[in-house]
Write a protein that holds these residues in place. Structure first.
Motif, PDB file in Angstrom:
ATOM      1  N   ILE A 104       0.833  -1.203   0.000  1.00 51.08           N
ATOM      2  CA  ILE A 104       0.000   0.000   0.000  1.00 51.08           C
ATOM      3  C   ILE A 104       0.872   1.259   0.000  1.00 51.08           C
ATOM      4  CG2 ILE A 104      -1.639   1.355   1.376  1.00 51.08           C
ATOM      5  CD1 ILE A 104      -2.870  -1.321   2.284  1.00 51.08           C
ATOM      6  N   LEU A 105       1.915   1.272   0.834  1.00 51.33           N
ATOM      7  CA  LEU A 105       2.802   2.435   0.901  1.00 51.33           C
ATOM      8  C   LEU A 105       3.535   2.644  -0.419  1.00 51.33           C
ATOM      9  CD1 LEU A 105       4.342   2.100   4.492  1.00 51.33           C
ATOM     10  CD2 LEU A 105       2.304   3.338   3.762  1.00 51.33           C
ATOM     11  N   LYS A 106       3.939   1.540  -1.051  1.00 52.41           N
ATOM     12  CA  LYS A 106       4.614   1.652  -2.348  1.00 52.41           C
ATOM     13  C   LYS A 106       3.666   2.203  -3.402  1.00 52.41           C
ATOM     14  CE  LYS A 106       7.036  -0.928  -5.940  1.00 52.41           C
ATOM     15  NZ  LYS A 106       7.418  -2.258  -6.471  1.00 52.41           N
ATOM     16  N   PRO A 165      12.072   4.948   4.839  1.00 50.11           N
ATOM     17  CA  PRO A 165      12.963   5.617   5.797  1.00 50.11           C
ATOM     18  C   PRO A 165      14.366   5.826   5.245  1.00 50.11           C
ATOM     19  CG  PRO A 165      11.646   3.968   6.915  1.00 50.11           C
ATOM     20  CD  PRO A 165      11.363   3.803   5.460  1.00 50.11           C
ATOM     21  N   GLY A 166      14.885   4.841   4.501  1.00 54.01           N
ATOM     22  CA  GLY A 166      16.213   4.978   3.913  1.00 54.01           C
ATOM     23  C   GLY A 166      16.279   6.112   2.904  1.00 54.01           C
ATOM     24  N   THR A 167      15.202   6.284   2.142  1.00 55.77           N
ATOM     25  CA  THR A 167      15.142   7.369   1.160  1.00 55.77           C
ATOM     26  C   THR A 167      15.111   8.725   1.857  1.00 55.77           C
ATOM     27  OG1 THR A 167      13.968   5.954  -0.405  1.00 55.77           O
ATOM     28  CG2 THR A 167      13.808   8.326  -0.744  1.00 55.77           C
ATOM     29  N   ILE A 168      14.341   8.821   2.951  1.00 57.12           N
ATOM     30  CA  ILE A 168      14.265  10.072   3.712  1.00 57.12           C
ATOM     31  C   ILE A 168      15.640  10.438   4.275  1.00 57.12           C
ATOM     32  CG2 ILE A 168      13.294  11.160   5.771  1.00 57.12           C
ATOM     33  CD1 ILE A 168      11.275  10.969   3.553  1.00 57.12           C
ATOM     34  N   ASP A 177      16.834   3.009  -7.460  1.00 54.86           N
ATOM     35  CA  ASP A 177      15.907   2.455  -8.456  1.00 54.86           C
ATOM     36  C   ASP A 177      14.496   2.279  -7.894  1.00 54.86           C
ATOM     37  OD1 ASP A 177      17.990   2.325 -10.242  1.00 54.86           O
ATOM     38  OD2 ASP A 177      18.510   0.255  -9.713  1.00 54.86           O
ATOM     39  N   ASN A 178      14.393   2.154  -6.554  1.00 52.38           N
ATOM     40  CA  ASN A 178      13.089   1.941  -5.898  1.00 52.38           C
ATOM     41  C   ASN A 178      13.025   2.750  -4.610  1.00 52.38           C
ATOM     42  OD1 ASN A 178      11.315  -0.014  -7.310  1.00 52.38           O
ATOM     43  ND2 ASN A 178      13.117  -1.329  -7.170  1.00 52.38           N
ATOM     44  N   PRO A 179      12.904   4.069  -4.684  1.00 48.28           N
ATOM     45  CA  PRO A 179      12.902   4.898  -3.464  1.00 48.28           C
ATOM     46  C   PRO A 179      11.669   4.690  -2.594  1.00 48.28           C
ATOM     47  CG  PRO A 179      12.384   6.233  -5.395  1.00 48.28           C
ATOM     48  CD  PRO A 179      12.789   4.888  -5.909  1.00 48.28           C
ATOM     49  N   CYS A 180      10.642   4.041  -3.147  1.00 48.50           N
ATOM     50  CA  CYS A 180       9.403   3.811  -2.383  1.00 48.50           C
ATOM     51  C   CYS A 180       9.143   2.322  -2.165  1.00 48.50           C
ATOM     52  CB  CYS A 180       8.214   4.458  -3.097  1.00 48.50           C
ATOM     53  SG  CYS A 180       8.389   6.231  -3.361  1.00 48.50           S
TER      54      CYS A 180
END
Length: 384
Positions: free
Chosen positions: A51-53, A60-63, A77-80
């Motif tokens: 759902i979040l994706k 959190p890693g992207t933030i 390649d997959n920030p979400c």
């Protein structure tokens, strides 16, 4: 020991202010609330991650990468791309209650690299150390849902009552029986013990549509009662709960007293064995065998006494949180159908009894136990 946080990692949903204290992160705290709400609605960690994706919410890693440039947990390649393990870690983080728990883990020695999780009694809990993101009621329901969570079946969805339905006789969970080509009207639950060992319990067979009907009837009656006469509802719930607590407490106290008397008797028996051994009435070999058996029984009893003492003390201190239940009632209009969210917010467990056919009709009883208040005596029966 002073309540300062030992962990260097700031929990997702928080940031540190200039003094080093945790404060709510306005960007990520709403995501924490969303994750807990999705869990309360009955969604598993894998589904929450999907759902979040789908909503394109950064991980959190992207933030961390966006704010600091550290790329250790960043996937360009997959920030979400959220993972179930990340969701599990967030749902297990009690810092969201506004509290700090130190000494969760330990090592056998400073030379060892092995880390062991400490039992609750070896941890230190400090309340109100920072602002809370999740309220205690939401936390409690989410943790219960995590414990009851079952794997999806081939249809890639969790059954509505999965993890909630209990056998009245053996106490085991009921097994959801369905297939890809099985019509919903034919789906059913049967006792898990009966499925494995048919001689140890009975089937407790109940169709899903019947269970839905009975639970909805029960829920409608309880909600209507709570809305129409709140004061009387509170009085009755507290009265029922205290009666159950008194019964359980008395049973535990009787068992506790019996075990304590047995421990005293074993002390006397072991003393007599020692005296008989000293005077030569009992050989060393026989003494060692008998004393070992009695001491083992005594050690087991002492452990049981400690556990029972905790149960007795907990039952004496337990409070009925009716107001938390009423808060849930006020969130909904009169329920007309069951949804995963509605069911998991209201219901703690459903106890299914074996069908009674003695009257020539099939009569089946269920007991619905609600979150925060336990059972309210409105259990309907199904007759055909």
């Amino acid at each position: 020991m002073s309540g300062q946080r030992l962990g260097g990692i700031v929990p997702y949903g928080y940031i540190k202010d200039e003094t080093g204290q945790l404060v709510i992160d306005e960007e990520t705290a709403p995501i924490v609330k969303l994750i807990f709400q999705l869990c309360v609605e009955g969604n598993g960690t894998g589904k929450i991650a999907r759902i979040l994706k789908e909503r394109e919410i950064p991980t959190p890693g992207t933030i961390i990468f966006q704010r600091t440039g550290r790329a250790g947990r960043y996937h360009p390649d997959n920030p979400c791309l959220w993972r179930g393990e990340t969701i599990s870690g967030i749902l297990a983080q009690d810092a969201y209650l506004g509290q700090t728990t130190n000494f969760k883990y330990s090592k056998p020695s400073f030379k060892s690299k092995k880390i062991a999780r400490n039992p609750p009694e070896k941890r230190m809990l400090f309340e109100n150390t920072h602002p809370a993101i999740i309220d205690p009621d939401t936390w409690e329901i989410a943790q219960k849902n995590r414990e009851q969570r079952k794997r999806p079946m081939k249809q890639d969805e969790i059954g509505l009552f999965s993890g909630l339905v209990i056998c009245s006789d053996c106490g085991k969970r009921l097994y959801h029986s369905r297939g890809i080509s099985t019509a919903h009207e034919r789906e059913n639950y049967t006792c898990g013990t009966y499925r494995r060992f048919s001689n140890r319990c009975t089937a407790h067979y109940i169709r899903v549509v019947v269970l839905e009907e009975l639970v909805l009837q029960n829920l409608q009656r309880v909600v209507a009662y709570a809305r129409e006469d709140e004061d009387e509802f509170v009085r009755r719930v507290i009265e029922n709960k205290l009666a159950v607590q008194r019964t359980e407490q008395e049973q535990s106290k009787r068992k506790l007293e019996k075990q304590r008397r047995r421990i005293t008797e074993l002390d006397a028996i072991i003393q007599r064995l020692y005296e008989d051994n000293v005077t030569g009435k009992l050989t060393d070999e026989r003494f060692a065998k008998l004393s070992a058996a009695y001491e083992a029984e005594q050690a087991e009893l002492k452990q049981s006494v400690e556990s029972l003492s905790v149960i007795v003390e907990a039952s004496e201190a337990q409070a009925v949180n009716v107001r938390s239940f009423l808060k849930i009632v006020k969130k909904y209009t009169e329920p007309t159908s069951l949804t995963p969210q509605l069911l998991h917010e209201f219901v703690d467990k459903i106890v299914v009894h074996e069908a009674d056919k003695s009257s020539g009709h099939r009569i089946q009883r269920i007991d619905v136990h609600y979150n925060f208040i336990g059972e309210v005596d409105f259990s309907p029966e199904f007759r055909r």
